[in-house]
Structures are given as structure tokens and as C-alpha cells.
Design a protein around this motif. Structure first.
Motif, PDB file in Angstrom:
ATOM      1  N   HIS A 220       0.845  -1.202   0.000  1.00  0.00           N
ATOM      2  CA  HIS A 220       0.000   0.000   0.000  1.00  0.00           C
ATOM      3  C   HIS A 220       0.883   1.256   0.000  1.00  0.00           C
ATOM      4  O   HIS A 220       1.998   1.234   0.533  1.00  0.00           O
ATOM      5  CB  HIS A 220      -0.920   0.007   1.220  1.00  0.00           C
ATOM      6  N   VAL A 221       0.355   2.305  -0.581  1.00  0.00           N
ATOM      7  CA  VAL A 221       1.121   3.548  -0.673  1.00  0.00           C
ATOM      8  C   VAL A 221       0.255   4.727  -0.239  1.00  0.00           C
ATOM      9  O   VAL A 221      -0.954   4.756  -0.513  1.00  0.00           O
ATOM     10  CB  VAL A 221       1.634   3.761  -2.118  1.00  0.00           C
ATOM     11  N   VAL A 222       0.863   5.665   0.469  1.00  0.00           N
ATOM     12  CA  VAL A 222       0.193   6.909   0.843  1.00  0.00           C
ATOM     13  C   VAL A 222       0.456   7.928  -0.265  1.00  0.00           C
ATOM     14  O   VAL A 222       1.616   8.211  -0.588  1.00  0.00           O
ATOM     15  CB  VAL A 222       0.717   7.434   2.198  1.00  0.00           C
ATOM     16  N   LEU A 223      -0.606   8.444  -0.860  1.00  0.00           N
ATOM     17  CA  LEU A 223      -0.464   9.405  -1.960  1.00  0.00           C
ATOM     18  C   LEU A 223       0.069  10.745  -1.439  1.00  0.00           C
ATOM     19  O   LEU A 223      -0.123  11.079  -0.267  1.00  0.00           O
ATOM     20  CB  LEU A 223      -1.811   9.585  -2.666  1.00  0.00           C
ATOM     21  N   PRO A 224       0.704  11.512  -2.308  1.00  0.00           N
ATOM     22  CA  PRO A 224       1.398  12.716  -1.812  1.00  0.00           C
ATOM     23  C   PRO A 224       0.486  13.880  -1.431  1.00  0.00           C
ATOM     24  O   PRO A 224       0.894  14.725  -0.619  1.00  0.00           O
ATOM     25  CB  PRO A 224       2.294  13.097  -2.999  1.00  0.00           C
ATOM     26  N   GLU A 225      -0.718  13.953  -1.972  1.00  0.00           N
ATOM     27  CA  GLU A 225      -1.539  15.144  -1.738  1.00  0.00           C
ATOM     28  C   GLU A 225      -2.069  15.232  -0.299  1.00  0.00           C
ATOM     29  O   GLU A 225      -2.452  14.215   0.289  1.00  0.00           O
ATOM     30  CB  GLU A 225      -2.751  15.152  -2.685  1.00  0.00           C
ATOM     31  N   LEU A 226      -2.088  16.421   0.221  1.00  0.00           N
ATOM     32  CA  LEU A 226      -2.819  16.741   1.455  1.00  0.00           C
ATOM     33  C   LEU A 226      -3.997  17.612   1.050  1.00  0.00           C
ATOM     34  O   LEU A 226      -3.822  18.623   0.359  1.00  0.00           O
ATOM     35  CB  LEU A 226      -1.936  17.485   2.450  1.00  0.00           C
ATOM     36  N   ILE A 227      -5.204  17.224   1.436  1.00  0.00           N
ATOM     37  CA  ILE A 227      -6.385  17.949   0.968  1.00  0.00           C
ATOM     38  C   ILE A 227      -6.994  18.850   2.033  1.00  0.00           C
ATOM     39  O   ILE A 227      -8.063  19.417   1.817  1.00  0.00           O
ATOM     40  CB  ILE A 227      -7.449  16.964   0.447  1.00  0.00           C
ATOM     41  N   SER A 228      -6.327  18.972   3.172  1.00  0.00           N
ATOM     42  CA  SER A 228      -6.907  19.805   4.228  1.00  0.00           C
ATOM     43  C   SER A 228      -5.830  20.195   5.233  1.00  0.00           C
ATOM     44  O   SER A 228      -4.724  19.647   5.220  1.00  0.00           O
ATOM     45  CB  SER A 228      -8.010  19.037   4.981  1.00  0.00           C
TER      46      SER A 228
END
Length: 345
Positions: A220-228
Motif C-alpha cells: 500500500h502507498v500513501v499518496l502525496p496530496e494533502l487535501i486539508s
């Protein structure tokens, strides 16, 4: 009766009302600290198990950066960081537990927001972790950006800010999605692990922590974007300024100690420092502990038994832990981050 006499009586009556209200407020303001001192421990609301933040081991011993806030308050109040009892709470349960007096502090990876701070009868007293919401997906999907998640099913928790953030993000990017929400974080993670949804979302630190629980964490991978923006911090009930001060300054003491290079290892030697900042913090000069209703050794006890903010961060979530999180925004303002505590003076 003259008009002047009547006005005098009204003013006296008004003053009396104000005085009674002030006395009542003062009594309420002291209640939590007095109650905590009377029962001999701090009742701290924590998560139901989030590695790095608040998580019990097999023997029921809690550790984590949120747990350290509870321990710091206990060290400040009792001179003993172990005088804490923990109440595991779901996201849905946490505010009711604080409002009802079931717990004295909520230290549970909880985002400070205007709605919570103004409408729920609670006060946030600091930020112990600056976070942001992210997404985790299976590597074999080949997804490298959250903008590729159109049509995805998204697992998350009810009673959190994450559902609203997901709705805002997908609507802003004109992407359809399906939300799959669970009351308990572990239920959401287990469902994601079982393939019930394409994506798991929560605060990015939580993604790194929950990934440790998956059947094959490396898949599993954590995507780079932070949306908040997710400023996480401890909260107390409204209307108790004295207790809020104790919790706020316990956290501030850890940050100020890091800034002054005072650690659990050198704090005894630092008692002899000529630096006035350190002398005030450790209670060698001034009466800052007394102003909190505590011993003047309040900050010394926190640093000696719990450590400064850096020690807590690196011990629980830092680059040499399974979570492997760098300081980033949580570095001190003097090191390129935004952690900044008001001075002890």
C-alpha cells in the motif's frame, strides 16, 4: 426614598449579582484541577489504538505523542507522569465524554476547527501535531495522485472532519465517489484491507500508523496530496480557565524545553544554568508554577519524566520509528517548522 437611594440600591444589587457570578465562575474554574487532585489521577480520553499517537501494548501500557500530553499534565500536577488513566474513545464518542465530565482531557488526534471550538462546549488549548488529510491505496492499482481517484469507493470514519473534506475535494475536482463510513477506525481499516473499498482516508499521520496494521503493509502507498489542514491538539471543557491553563502550559513547556535545548537527560544540570529563560522554566526563578496552582517544579517534572517535544516526537512517530515521519511542519519555528510556544515569563 430618593432617586439617588434607589439607584444606589440597584447598583449594589447589580454589583452583588456580578460578585456572586464572579465567585461562582471562579469556583467552577478551579473545579477540574481540584477534582483531579482529589482523585489522584488525570482521566485522559484517547483513541481506540493508533500507533504513534495513543496505542496500548499487550500489557495495557499506553504510549504515543497524544499520551505524552496526558503524562505531561500528570507530571505537572502530581510530579508523577504515571498518574493517568486512559479512556479509549471512538471519534463519535469523544466530545460527549469530555462534555459530560467522563474525562478531564481529550488528547486523541483531534482536529481543531471553528465549529468544534465554538459550538461543542470545548476549548482547544494547543497543537501538538500539524497534520493534513491524505489517501492510501493499493500499489497494484497504479495510482500515483489523488486526482486519479474518480469513481473510487472511499473508506473512512464517521464523526470526523474527513467526510466533509472528501466531499469538498471530490466536488472541487468534479470526480464522483462513494463514501463507506465506519464508527471505529479499525473497522474502516479492516474493510479497506479486505478490499471493500478502493481508498482509505484519514489524517496522513494516521495513514502511516494504520498501514502497520494491514496484512501486507508494503502493498500500500500513501499518496502525496494533502487535501486539508488538520491541526491536532488536546481539548478541555469550556468554562474552566484554570484547567485549560494547566494543559496549555504543559504542552508549551515541552516546546519551550526543546527550544532551550533542555532534555530529560540534562535537566538536572540545567537547574544550575545562568540562562534566565531556563531558570524561569525550571522554577529556579519566579513563581510561574504557583500561578498555575501547581508546584514551581511543574515544568521540571514534565521534562524530567516525559521529555521535551522533540524527545516525544522522535520516540513515538519520528524517522526511526515504524511510522518514519519527519518533523516537517512540526519542527520548531527556529528550524523551518511552525511549532511555536508562548514564552514562560
Amino acid at each position: 426614598m430618593s432617586i439617588r437611594s434607589i439607584l444606589s440600591k440597584i447598583l449594589l444589587a447589580g454589583f452583588g449579582t456580578v460578585l456572586v457570578a464572579a465567585i461562582s465562575t471562579a469556583a467552577q474554574a478551579q473545579s477540574t484541577l481540584s477534582q483531579v487532585q482529589g482523585k489522584g489521577f488525570v482521566q485522559c480520553g484517547v483513541s481506540q489504538g493508533l500507533p504513534g499517537f495513543s496505542n496500548p501494548d499487550d500489557s495495557g501500557n499506553w504510549t504515543g505523542i497524544d499520551v505524552d500530553v496526558c503524562r505531561a499534565v500528570a507530571a505537572a500536577v502530581f510530579g508523577d507522569a504515571d498518574k493517568v488513566k486512559y479512556t479509549p474513545l471512538s471519534a463519535k464518542e469523544r466530545f460527549t465524554a469530555l462534555q459530560s465530565g467522563e474525562i478531564d482531557i481529550l488528547s486523541r488526534n483531534t482536529t481543531m476547527s471553528m465549529q468544534r471550538d465554538t459550538a461543542l462546549g470545548v476549548n482547544f488549548v494547543g497543537i501538538n501535531y500539524y497534520d493534513g488529510q491524505g489517501f492510501m491505496v493499493r500499489k497494484d492499482l497504479g495510482v500515483t495522485s489523488a486526482l486519479q481517484l474518480s469513481g473510487a469507493s472511499v473508506c473512512t470514519n464517521t464523526g470526523t472532519t474527513t467526510e466533509l473534506n472528501v466531499a469538498d475535494y471530490f466536488r472541487a475536482n468534479n470526480m464522483p465517489y462513494e463514501i463507506v463510513a465506519f464508527e471505529k477506525a479499525d473497522e474502516g481499516v479492516a474493510s479497506y484491507d479486505a478490499g471493500r473499498c478502493d481508498v482509505y482516508t484519514t489524517d496522513q499521520s494516521g495513514l502511516y500508523a494504520q498501514r502497520l496494521k494491514l496484512t501486507d503493509k508494503d502493498a500500500h502507498v500513501v499518496l502525496p496530496e494533502l487535501i486539508s489542514k488538520e491541526p491536532l491538539g488536546p481539548a478541555v471543557r469550556q468554562g474552566d480557565d484554570e484547567w485549560a491553563n494547566v494543559v496549555r502550559w504543559s504542552l508549551n513547556a515541552m516546546l519551550n524545553a526543546e527550544e532551550a535545548d533542555v532534555t530529560s537527560s540534562n535537566v538536572d544540570r540545567m537547574l544550575g544554568s545562568d540562562n534566565p529563560i531556563i531558570r524561569r522554566m525550571l522554577g529556579v526563578e519566579g513563581s510561574y508554577g504557583e500561578n498555575l496552582g501547581l508546584s514551581n517544579r511543574w515544568a521540571y517534572n514534565i521534562i524530567k519524566q516525559v521529555g521535551n517535544y522533540s524527545e516525544s516526537f522522535e520516540r513515538n512517530v519520528g524517522v526511526n520509528t515504524p511510522l518514519g515521519i519527519s518533523r516537517g511542519l512540526n519542527a520548531l519555528w527556529t528550524d523551518g517548522g511552525i511549532q511555536y510556544a508562548a514564552p514562560i515569563r
